[in-house]
Design a protein around this motif. Structure first.
Motif, PDB file in Angstrom:
ATOM      1  N   UNK A 201       3.199   5.871  -2.729  1.00  9.82           N
ATOM      2  CA  UNK A 201       4.373   6.616  -3.167  1.00  9.82           C
ATOM      3  C   UNK A 201       4.393   6.765  -4.682  1.00  9.82           C
ATOM      4  N   UNK A 202       4.041   5.669  -5.372  1.00  4.58           N
ATOM      5  CA  UNK A 202       4.002   5.705  -6.833  1.00  4.58           C
ATOM      6  C   UNK A 202       2.968   6.709  -7.324  1.00  4.58           C
ATOM      7  N   UNK A 203       1.807   6.732  -6.666  1.00  8.47           N
ATOM      8  CA  UNK A 203       0.749   7.663  -7.058  1.00  8.47           C
ATOM      9  C   UNK A 203       1.161   9.107  -6.768  1.00  8.47           C
TER      10      UNK A 203
ATOM     11  N   UNK B  50       0.836  -1.205   0.000  1.00  7.83           N
ATOM     12  CA  UNK B  50       0.000   0.000   0.000  1.00  7.83           C
ATOM     13  C   UNK B  50       0.871   1.256   0.000  1.00  7.83           C
ATOM     14  N   UNK B  51       1.932   1.224   0.792  1.00 11.12           N
ATOM     15  CA  UNK B  51       2.843   2.373   0.834  1.00 11.12           C
ATOM     16  C   UNK B  51       3.539   2.581  -0.495  1.00 11.12           C
ATOM     17  N   UNK B  52       3.919   1.473  -1.135  1.00  7.60           N
ATOM     18  CA  UNK B  52       4.552   1.572  -2.455  1.00  7.60           C
ATOM     19  C   UNK B  52       3.591   2.187  -3.470  1.00  7.60           C
ATOM     20  N   UNK B  53       2.341   1.729  -3.419  1.00 11.48           N
ATOM     21  CA  UNK B  53       1.334   2.259  -4.338  1.00 11.48           C
ATOM     22  C   UNK B  53       1.068   3.742  -4.074  1.00 11.48           C
TER      23      UNK B  53
ATOM     24  N   UNK C  91      -7.336  26.985 -10.252  1.00  9.10           N
ATOM     25  CA  UNK C  91      -8.239  26.965 -11.410  1.00  9.10           C
ATOM     26  C   UNK C  91      -9.207  25.798 -11.300  1.00  9.10           C
ATOM     27  N   UNK C  92     -10.436  26.070 -11.563  1.00  7.87           N
ATOM     28  CA  UNK C  92     -11.473  25.040 -11.531  1.00  7.87           C
ATOM     29  C   UNK C  92     -11.117  23.953 -12.553  1.00  7.87           C
ATOM     30  N   UNK C  93     -11.118  22.754 -12.150  1.00  6.00           N
ATOM     31  CA  UNK C  93     -10.823  21.651 -13.059  1.00  6.00           C
ATOM     32  C   UNK C  93      -9.439  21.070 -12.912  1.00  6.00           C
ATOM     33  N   UNK C  94      -8.552  21.785 -12.197  1.00  2.89           N
ATOM     34  CA  UNK C  94      -7.169  21.318 -12.021  1.00  2.89           C
ATOM     35  C   UNK C  94      -7.132  19.910 -11.419  1.00  2.89           C
ATOM     36  N   UNK C  95      -7.800  19.720 -10.295  1.00  6.23           N
ATOM     37  CA  UNK C  95      -7.773  18.421  -9.608  1.00  6.23           C
ATOM     38  C   UNK C  95      -8.491  17.351 -10.413  1.00  6.23           C
ATOM     39  N   UNK C  96      -9.535  17.755 -11.148  1.00  9.31           N
ATOM     40  CA  UNK C  96     -10.269  16.791 -11.959  1.00  9.31           C
ATOM     41  C   UNK C  96      -9.396  16.270 -13.099  1.00  9.31           C
ATOM     42  N   UNK C  97      -8.689  17.169 -13.748  1.00  7.24           N
ATOM     43  CA  UNK C  97      -7.813  16.762 -14.846  1.00  7.24           C
ATOM     44  C   UNK C  97      -6.695  15.865 -14.320  1.00  7.24           C
ATOM     45  N   UNK C  98      -6.104  16.275 -13.211  1.00  4.48           N
ATOM     46  CA  UNK C  98      -5.015  15.464 -12.652  1.00  4.48           C
ATOM     47  C   UNK C  98      -5.492  14.061 -12.317  1.00  4.48           C
ATOM     48  N   UNK C  99      -6.664  13.960 -11.699  1.00  2.00           N
ATOM     49  CA  UNK C  99      -7.211  12.648 -11.358  1.00  2.00           C
ATOM     50  C   UNK C  99      -7.510  11.843 -12.619  1.00  2.00           C
ATOM     51  N   UNK C 100      -8.034  12.501 -13.633  1.00  2.00           N
ATOM     52  CA  UNK C 100      -8.330  11.820 -14.887  1.00  2.00           C
ATOM     53  C   UNK C 100      -7.089  11.277 -15.551  1.00  2.00           C
ATOM     54  N   UNK C 101      -6.008  12.054 -15.552  1.00  2.00           N
ATOM     55  CA  UNK C 101      -4.752  11.609 -16.149  1.00  2.00           C
ATOM     56  C   UNK C 101      -4.194  10.415 -15.374  1.00  2.00           C
ATOM     57  N   UNK C 102      -4.247  10.479 -14.044  1.00  2.00           N
ATOM     58  CA  UNK C 102      -3.787   9.351 -13.214  1.00  2.00           C
ATOM     59  C   UNK C 102      -4.551   8.083 -13.584  1.00  2.00           C
TER      60      UNK C 102
ATOM     61  N   UNK D 104       3.497  10.225  -9.409  1.00  2.00           N
ATOM     62  CA  UNK D 104       2.760  10.474 -10.652  1.00  2.00           C
ATOM     63  C   UNK D 104       2.010  11.795 -10.576  1.00  2.00           C
ATOM     64  N   UNK D 105       1.357  12.052  -9.448  1.00  2.00           N
ATOM     65  CA  UNK D 105       0.619  13.309  -9.279  1.00  2.00           C
ATOM     66  C   UNK D 105       1.552  14.509  -9.343  1.00  2.00           C
ATOM     67  N   UNK D 106       2.769  14.374  -8.814  1.00  2.05           N
ATOM     68  CA  UNK D 106       3.740  15.476  -8.872  1.00  2.05           C
ATOM     69  C   UNK D 106       4.134  15.780 -10.310  1.00  2.05           C
ATOM     70  N   UNK D 107       4.330  14.728 -11.102  1.00  3.08           N
ATOM     71  CA  UNK D 107       4.683  14.914 -12.524  1.00  3.08           C
ATOM     72  C   UNK D 107       3.548  15.627 -13.250  1.00  3.08           C
TER      73      UNK D 107
END
Length: 259
Positions: A145-147, A140-143, A167-178, A150-153
């Motif tokens: 850390x990996x996430x 779980x910790x590895x997952x 900006x509205x949508x920032x977190x939504x886009x990031x989650x979608x890309x992940x 990825x979110x930082x990138x």
């Protein structure tokens, strides 16, 4: 991990005759193999380092170096054998010290052989559950850390396109890309899959997720987003990309550079 077949046990006790009788009883009653019998802490540590048995069944009273010293050394050297204390010493402070040093169980002598055998198998079952839980937690910790990585990138790329957390949508886009990086097929079902899944996480609606993403991309296109997106896509788009195009290009760009 513990052995699937016979568990291995090291006996450490100052009474050699007692150990011989205990070895005979244990190997007769349960599926274990006694890999050695030692009467002092230093010999026990040497055997534990070399053989790495599943369990050390030990008395506190040992020749030269005692059981508490041995427990301390096992901690220091990170030897993971299960420590089962079997001793006539029942002083509360000694028991507490032994447990604080990593002993999993403490039992007072004398004890019937069948009771001891049963307890050993129970301890093996408990220790196996503990090991499985540790492995689960480590995964779980590895997952996580990996996430996080990825979110930082993704965050850095979004910021370079002037899509910031405000900006509205920032977190939504990031989650979608992940989600698409982790599962390519997610991009094929934006309306029935991606939008509702993101909306559920952020306690909103799929329609609001879609509109917020579109607004963020429109904002980016008016600033530095077009240039950065063109670099990621490898071509200069004629029109502003749709939500699915934006997420697909960004996720593929990240996947190629972060396999």
């Amino acid at each position: 991990m513990l052995n699937i077949s016979k568990r291995t046990i090291l006996l450490a006790d100052s009474d050699v005759n007692y150990m011989r009788k205990m070895k005979e009883d244990l190997e007769k009653n349960i599926a274990v193999k006694v890999i050695g019998m030692v009467d002092n802490g230093e010999k026990a540590l040497e055997k534990l380092e070399k053989e790495k048995p599943d369990m050390v069944l030990m008395d506190i009273l040992l020749e030269e170096k005692d059981g508490l010293w041995l427990l301390g050394e096992l901690n220091r050297k990170r030897i993971n054998s299960v420590c089962f204390i079997l001793s006539a010493i029942g002083a509360d402070n000694i028991v507490r010290q032994a447990m604080s040093l990593g002993a999993l169980y403490y039992m007072a002598k004398p004890v019937e052989s069948d009771v001891l055998s049963e307890r050993i198998m129970q301890i093996f079952a408990i220790s196996q559950e503990i090991e499985l839980e540790k492995e689960k937690t480590a995964l779980q910790r590895q997952e996580e850390q990996k996430r996080n990585e990825l979110e930082n990138v993704i965050s850095k790329l979004l910021n370079s396109m002037s899509i910031t957390a405000s900006i509205k949508g920032y977190h939504f886009i990031r989650e979608g890309v992940v989600m698409v990086v982790e599962n390519k097929g997610a991009i094929l079902s934006m309306t029935k899959g991606l939008y509702p899944d993101i909306a559920k996480k952020y306690n909103t609606t799929a329609g609001k997720v879609e509109r917020a993403m579109r607004h963020a991309i429109e904002t980016a296109w008016k600033r530095t987003g077009k240039e950065v997106f063109s670099e990621m896509a490898g071509y200069c788009p004629v029109a502003k990309p749709t939500n699915s195009q934006f997420i697909a290009i960004m996720s593929e760009y990240i996947r190629v550079r972060n396999p």
